[in-house]
Design a protein around this motif. Structure first.
Motif, PDB file in Angstrom:
ATOM      1  N   LEU A   1       8.009  -1.469  -1.821  1.00  0.00           N
ATOM      2  CA  LEU A   1       9.265  -0.224  -2.827  1.00  0.00           C
ATOM      3  C   LEU A   1       7.797   0.720  -2.149  1.00  0.00           C
ATOM      4  CD1 LEU A   1       9.577  -2.303  -5.462  1.00  0.00           C
ATOM      5  CD2 LEU A   1      11.324  -2.607  -3.442  1.00  0.00           C
ATOM      6  N   THR A   2       8.740   2.123  -2.552  1.00  0.00           N
ATOM      7  CA  THR A   2       8.242   3.594  -2.549  1.00  0.00           C
ATOM      8  C   THR A   2       9.241   4.321  -3.298  1.00  0.00           C
ATOM      9  OG1 THR A   2       7.666   5.198  -0.027  1.00  0.00           O
ATOM     10  CG2 THR A   2       9.973   3.700   0.229  1.00  0.00           C
ATOM     11  N   LYS A   3       8.458   5.266  -3.763  1.00  0.00           N
ATOM     12  CA  LYS A   3       9.212   6.397  -3.976  1.00  0.00           C
ATOM     13  C   LYS A   3       9.430   8.158  -3.262  1.00  0.00           C
ATOM     14  CE  LYS A   3       8.272   4.975  -8.791  1.00  0.00           C
ATOM     15  NZ  LYS A   3       7.002   5.394 -10.370  1.00  0.00           N
ATOM     16  N   GLU A   4       9.035   7.986  -2.431  1.00  0.00           N
ATOM     17  CA  GLU A   4       9.145   8.698  -1.327  1.00  0.00           C
ATOM     18  C   GLU A   4      10.207   9.226  -0.733  1.00  0.00           C
ATOM     19  OE1 GLU A   4       6.165  10.682  -0.480  1.00  0.00           O
ATOM     20  OE2 GLU A   4       5.141   9.585  -1.168  1.00  0.00           O
ATOM     21  N   GLU A   5      10.542  10.057  -0.388  1.00  0.00           N
ATOM     22  CA  GLU A   5      11.701  10.444  -0.267  1.00  0.00           C
ATOM     23  C   GLU A   5      11.727  10.538   1.312  1.00  0.00           C
ATOM     24  OE1 GLU A   5      12.752  14.668  -1.471  1.00  0.00           O
ATOM     25  OE2 GLU A   5      12.371  13.630  -3.966  1.00  0.00           O
ATOM     26  N   GLU A   6      10.866  10.464   2.127  1.00  0.00           N
ATOM     27  CA  GLU A   6      11.149   9.810   3.704  1.00  0.00           C
ATOM     28  C   GLU A   6      10.618   8.906   4.072  1.00  0.00           C
ATOM     29  OE1 GLU A   6       9.117  13.145   5.641  1.00  0.00           O
ATOM     30  OE2 GLU A   6      10.471  15.323   4.931  1.00  0.00           O
ATOM     31  N   GLY A   7      10.896   8.085   5.115  1.00  0.00           N
ATOM     32  CA  GLY A   7      10.721   6.877   5.565  1.00  0.00           C
ATOM     33  C   GLY A   7      10.769   5.870   4.921  1.00  0.00           C
ATOM     34  N   PHE A   8      12.134   5.481   3.971  1.00  0.00           N
ATOM     35  CA  PHE A   8      12.567   4.672   3.786  1.00  0.00           C
ATOM     36  C   PHE A   8      14.219   4.279   3.881  1.00  0.00           C
ATOM     37  CE2 PHE A   8      14.641   8.522   1.599  1.00  0.00           C
ATOM     38  CZ  PHE A   8      16.141   8.025   1.152  1.00  0.00           C
ATOM     39  N   TYR A   9      13.971   2.779   3.133  1.00  0.00           N
ATOM     40  CA  TYR A   9      15.395   2.373   3.305  1.00  0.00           C
ATOM     41  C   TYR A   9      15.458   1.723   2.737  1.00  0.00           C
ATOM     42  CZ  TYR A   9      19.109  -1.047   5.206  1.00  0.00           C
ATOM     43  OH  TYR A   9      20.020  -2.106   5.903  1.00  0.00           O
TER      44      TYR A   9
END
Length: 254
Positions: free
Chosen positions: A204-212
């Motif tokens: 999981l990620t909370k980043e606004e870039e490089g996510f799906y």
């Protein structure tokens, strides 16, 4: 001839007759003794013959007796052989019984192994969301989520192996077919109403870039071609669709 001379002559004759009588008596006595001895020696000879017979019997016992003993041993051997044969036959019967039981058990297992695999039409799928089932959004290096598969049919079915999981976006335009882990697996039988699950490692990620951001997951049971579509309940994933070893991947059932 005088009277004295006549008297002496008579005495001599009397002595000679007496001597002859004694000699005859002695001879008879000796003959009787010899006869007795012979008679005695004959039983003695018979006794020896008996002893020889006994000795011969012992020899027979040693040979014929040993033969008899050997014969007795042969009988014992036959008896032992018969007993052993009976024991072996019994053991063989038991082994056969065991083998038959094993074959029967295997037949039962065969009947169990004859259970059909679980088909998509007989299953329902859902993400496990209760309690600690939710993946930790703050986990470093990834976490897991579980998909539960339930047999909704009326018959038992067998399932095991890797399911196919395709994540898709809200409009379905962007798909992500998840790779499989190298974990080993078996198979399990699901009775009507029984459930099993498999896990998906997620990064999981909370980043606004490089996510799906998935919206749905298409789950295809092992060896099936039709999928079950379930809603994705979690956040965004690190977009690793083109990665060789992504942090988001599927683990097997069983």
């Amino acid at each position: 001839m005088s009277a004295n001379t006549t008297a002496r002559t008579v005495r001599r004759r009397t002595v000679r007759i007496a001597a002859a009588a004694l000699t005859a008596a002695a001879a008879l006595s000796l003959t009787a003794c010899s006869g007795s001895d012979a008679a005695a020696s004959k039983p003695a000879g018979q006794t020896q013959t008996g002893a020889a017979a006994e000795a011969g019997g012992a020899g027979s016992s040693g040979s014929g007796g040993a033969g008899s003993s050997s014969g007795a041993q042969g009988s014992d051997s036959k008896a032992d052989s018969g007993a052993k044969a009976g024991t072996q036959a019994g053991a063989t019967g038991k082994q056969t019984g065991k083998q038959t039981g094993g074959a029967h058990a295997t037949g039962g297992g065969g009947a169990g192994s004859g259970v059909e695999r679980c088909h998509t039409s007989g299953l329902k799928a859902a993400f496990a969301t209760g309690g600690d089932a939710a993946p930790d959004p703050d986990a470093t290096g990834g976490t897991t989520t579980s998909v539960v598969l339930t047999n909704k049919g009326s018959r038992a079915c067998k399932i095991g192996g890797f399911p196919g999981v395709d994540l898709k976006s809200e409009n379905g335009g962007e798909r992500w077919s998840l790779v499989r882990s190298s974990a080993k697996h078996g198979s399990i039988t699901l009775q009507p109403g029984d459930s099993t699950d498999f896990t998906i490692n997620v990064l999981l990620t909370k980043e606004e870039e490089g996510f799906y951001q998935p919206a749905f997951a298409d789950v295809t049971p092992p060896n099936e071609t039709t999928s079950l579509t379930i809603k994705w309940p979690w956040g965004t994933l690190v977009d690793q669709r083109s990665a060789t070893h992504p942090g988001t991947f599927v683990n097997p059932i069983g």
